[in-house]
Design a protein around this motif. Structure first.
Motif, PDB file in Angstrom:
ATOM      1  N   TYR A   9       2.894  17.122 -14.336  1.00 27.36           N
ATOM      2  CA  TYR A   9       2.074  16.014 -14.803  1.00 27.36           C
ATOM      3  C   TYR A   9       0.691  16.023 -14.165  1.00 27.36           C
ATOM      4  O   TYR A   9      -0.308  15.669 -14.796  1.00 27.36           O
ATOM      5  N   LEU A  10       0.624  16.410 -12.904  1.00 31.41           N
ATOM      6  CA  LEU A  10      -0.642  16.368 -12.192  1.00 31.41           C
ATOM      7  C   LEU A  10      -1.512  17.614 -12.390  1.00 31.41           C
ATOM      8  O   LEU A  10      -2.729  17.503 -12.463  1.00 31.41           O
ATOM      9  N   THR A  11      -0.886  18.774 -12.471  1.00 32.80           N
ATOM     10  CA  THR A  11      -1.686  20.009 -12.374  1.00 32.80           C
ATOM     11  C   THR A  11      -1.637  20.924 -13.594  1.00 32.80           C
ATOM     12  O   THR A  11      -2.479  21.815 -13.690  1.00 32.80           O
ATOM     13  N   ALA A  12      -0.681  20.757 -14.478  1.00 35.14           N
ATOM     14  CA  ALA A  12      -0.574  21.690 -15.617  1.00 35.14           C
ATOM     15  C   ALA A  12      -1.715  21.452 -16.607  1.00 35.14           C
ATOM     16  O   ALA A  12      -2.231  20.329 -16.731  1.00 35.14           O
ATOM     17  N   PRO A  13      -2.094  22.517 -17.319  1.00 34.90           N
ATOM     18  CA  PRO A  13      -3.092  22.322 -18.380  1.00 34.90           C
ATOM     19  C   PRO A  13      -2.566  21.326 -19.407  1.00 34.90           C
ATOM     20  O   PRO A  13      -1.358  21.211 -19.625  1.00 34.90           O
TER      21      PRO A  13
ATOM     22  N   GLU B 232       0.876  -1.175   0.000  1.00 37.22           N
ATOM     23  CA  GLU B 232       0.000   0.000   0.000  1.00 37.22           C
ATOM     24  C   GLU B 232       0.910   1.220   0.000  1.00 37.22           C
ATOM     25  O   GLU B 232       1.801   1.344   0.833  1.00 37.22           O
ATOM     26  N   LEU B 233       0.698   2.135  -0.947  1.00 34.13           N
ATOM     27  CA  LEU B 233       1.550   3.316  -1.054  1.00 34.13           C
ATOM     28  C   LEU B 233       1.275   4.351   0.037  1.00 34.13           C
ATOM     29  O   LEU B 233       2.106   5.196   0.305  1.00 34.13           O
ATOM     30  N   VAL B 234       0.115   4.286   0.656  1.00 37.15           N
ATOM     31  CA  VAL B 234      -0.275   5.201   1.723  1.00 37.15           C
ATOM     32  C   VAL B 234       0.103   6.639   1.349  1.00 37.15           C
ATOM     33  O   VAL B 234       0.940   7.270   1.977  1.00 37.15           O
ATOM     34  N   LEU B 235      -0.520   7.102   0.290  1.00 33.91           N
ATOM     35  CA  LEU B 235      -0.238   8.444  -0.210  1.00 33.91           C
ATOM     36  C   LEU B 235      -0.671   9.498   0.801  1.00 33.91           C
ATOM     37  O   LEU B 235      -1.669   9.319   1.501  1.00 33.91           O
ATOM     38  N   PRO B 236       0.061  10.598   0.870  1.00 30.19           N
ATOM     39  CA  PRO B 236      -0.312  11.648   1.830  1.00 30.19           C
ATOM     40  C   PRO B 236      -1.633  12.288   1.448  1.00 30.19           C
ATOM     41  O   PRO B 236      -2.040  12.278   0.286  1.00 30.19           O
ATOM     42  N   ASP B 237      -2.300  12.877   2.432  1.00 30.20           N
ATOM     43  CA  ASP B 237      -3.548  13.596   2.195  1.00 30.20           C
ATOM     44  C   ASP B 237      -3.200  14.927   1.542  1.00 30.20           C
ATOM     45  O   ASP B 237      -2.696  15.835   2.190  1.00 30.20           O
ATOM     46  N   LEU B 238      -3.455  15.026   0.258  1.00 37.00           N
ATOM     47  CA  LEU B 238      -3.064  16.220  -0.480  1.00 37.00           C
ATOM     48  C   LEU B 238      -4.014  17.393  -0.262  1.00 37.00           C
ATOM     49  O   LEU B 238      -3.698  18.520  -0.641  1.00 37.00           O
ATOM     50  N   ALA B 239      -5.142  17.144   0.359  1.00 38.61           N
ATOM     51  CA  ALA B 239      -6.078  18.243   0.627  1.00 38.61           C
ATOM     52  C   ALA B 239      -5.467  19.268   1.576  1.00 38.61           C
ATOM     53  O   ALA B 239      -5.792  20.453   1.513  1.00 38.61           O
ATOM     54  N   ALA B 240      -4.555  18.825   2.431  1.00 37.55           N
ATOM     55  CA  ALA B 240      -3.940  19.720   3.409  1.00 37.55           C
ATOM     56  C   ALA B 240      -2.652  20.365   2.886  1.00 37.55           C
ATOM     57  O   ALA B 240      -2.002  21.113   3.597  1.00 37.55           O
ATOM     58  N   ILE B 241      -2.293  20.070   1.640  1.00 38.00           N
ATOM     59  CA  ILE B 241      -1.036  20.553   1.068  1.00 38.00           C
ATOM     60  C   ILE B 241      -1.340  21.597  -0.001  1.00 38.00           C
ATOM     61  O   ILE B 241      -2.193  21.366  -0.864  1.00 38.00           O
ATOM     62  N   PRO B 242      -0.635  22.727   0.024  1.00 34.01           N
ATOM     63  CA  PRO B 242      -0.837  23.701  -1.054  1.00 34.01           C
ATOM     64  C   PRO B 242      -0.578  23.054  -2.411  1.00 34.01           C
ATOM     65  O   PRO B 242       0.383  22.293  -2.572  1.00 34.01           O
ATOM     66  N   VAL B 243      -1.408  23.336  -3.376  1.00 34.05           N
ATOM     67  CA  VAL B 243      -1.345  22.678  -4.679  1.00 34.05           C
ATOM     68  C   VAL B 243       0.036  22.834  -5.325  1.00 34.05           C
ATOM     69  O   VAL B 243       0.502  21.926  -6.008  1.00 34.05           O
TER      70      VAL B 243
END
Length: 190
Positions: A184-188, A68-79
């Protein structure tokens, strides 16, 4: 403590020693060359115990590569920090979790390992990409690109130990890969 607690504890210890030995053996020898007999010898038990607990070499391998990669909660991280946080998280995983290193080593040469690696990364990184771009083909593409960066770095840094990549400091890896993962995740879409 009841009379049934001691056998259960011994069983848990035996299972753990088998898994530890199997991780090391699969990582060192690959799936094809690793044998139940060698794993049992490394664990200090009879080979029949491996079969008792895991049924087969395939069953043992499946238990070893359950990750399980147990990814961090990105909601609490600035984009704008998402890429750096994810790269740091993956460095932690690669450096402190022998299961991922074993899975990567075996996945390069064994279809079952490759399939499990695809399942882990698509099942756990795809939802991450969907958080930024929604469901669909674009999210799948972005998740695959993120996987290419973190798996590529892991391969050259921890498996092949390619000098320049293996010698980079953690801060340098984050500085180089973080912006790429971020894009990769956020750019247009290009």
């Amino acid at each position: 403590m009841t009379d049934t607690d001691a056998p259960r504890r011994r069983s848990d210890v035996t299972r753990a020693s088998i898994l530890d030995a199997a991780r090391a053996r699969f990582a060192a020898d690959g799936y094809e060359r690793a044998t139940v007999r060698a794993i049992a010898q490394d664990a200090g038990i009879d080979p029949s115990m491996v079969m008792r607990y895991y049924g087969s070499k395939e069953g043992l391998f499946a238990a070893v590569i359950d990750v399980e990669l147990v990814l961090p909660d990105l909601a609490a991280i600035p984009v704008d920090d998402v890429g750096a946080v994810l790269v740091g998280h993956f460095l932690d995983l690669w450096e402190h979790d022998s299961v991922l290193q074993t899975l990567l080593r075996v996945g390069v040469t064994n279809e079952a390992g490759a399939a499990r690696m695809r399942d882990v990364f698509s099942g756990q990184i795809l939802p991450l990409a969907q958080r930024f771009v929604g469901a669909g083909e674009d999210a799948a593409r972005r998740a695959a690109l993120v996987a290419s960066q973190v798996l590529g770095m892991a391969l050259v840094r921890y498996v092949l130990r390619f000098g320049p990549a293996a010698d980079l400091t953690r801060a340098d890896v984050v500085a180089w890969l973080g912006p790429t993962v971020q894009r990769y995740l956020t750019a247009p879409r290009p």
